[in-house]
Design an enzyme around this catalytic site. Sequence first.
Site, short mmCIF file in Angstrom:
data_model
loop_
_atom_site.label_atom_id
_atom_site.label_comp_id
_atom_site.label_asym_id
_atom_site.label_seq_id
_atom_site.Cartn_x
_atom_site.Cartn_y
_atom_site.Cartn_z
N TYR A 168 -125.07 25.96 -11.82
CA TYR A 168 -124.59 26.81 -10.73
C TYR A 168 -125.76 27.54 -10.06
CZ TYR A 168 -119.78 26.27 -12.49
OH TYR A 168 -118.56 25.79 -12.89
N LYS A 212 -118.67 30.37 -15.19
CA LYS A 212 -119.78 30.11 -16.11
C LYS A 212 -121.08 30.71 -15.56
CE LYS A 212 -119.49 25.61 -16.76
NZ LYS A 212 -118.24 25.26 -16.04
#
Length: 261
Positions: free
Chosen positions: A169, A134
């Site tokens: 992230y 992602k």
Amino acid sequence: MEKENSSSDVSVALIVGVTGMAGFSLAEALQKPTTPGRPWKVYGVARRPLPDWFPSSLIDCFISLDALDGADTANKLSPVAHEITHVFWVSIQVHENEEVNISMNSTMLANVLNTLKSATPSAIRHVTLLTGTKHYMGPIFDPSLAGKLVHHEPPFKEDMDRLPYPNFYYALEDLVASYLPSITHSVHRSSIIVGASSRSVYNIVLTLSVYSAICRYQGLPFRYPGSKYTWDHFCDMSDARVLAEQQIWAAVTEGGQESSL
């Protein structure tokens, strides 16, 4: 260059999320006699108690704590914080809203690292951070961004620019990078992870096993259970055992640090 420790220079691992697929495989890998950085002392951390199926022989000590709670994290980790040399971060909290993901996951990682860094003396040297693809696709599960995401096209490369969307992230990478140069890090952006886990909602092997058992019981053909999109497009997976070897290699090998793999 890979360095093997002497018996007096033990590497001490803290696996945060030890009962998940990636954490379990890390605990197994660290016990192998051929594993780089040996000998390893292993502490395992998870929010819930150690499940019955988890072999206690894989870790030297299990610590149950809520990493979202700074006080609980400090209280539970402080007694061993001065020992920890390597953190293997394979913990995750996932919600639909990406801003919530950023807040919760950053808080957990910061609470752990701050506790370890404040130890006297602090021994922590490296953090391996498990994220995923992602990084290149954006927060695909956030309903507020449905139909709005523009992502990179495969093949994905580790030096691709970040996408202009909130992404926990990215937040975790920035957090571990803020500890440079005293703590090095490596980032591991795996795709779908398959491995041994009896309860992980992300374990597609478990899902397919249950589905196949139902088909057999009902006398039905084992048909592809995915969507037309997944049938027509390329999909890759990461073996949790191979991923564990990669993380350990990066943790102890010069050239594998401050890297994205």
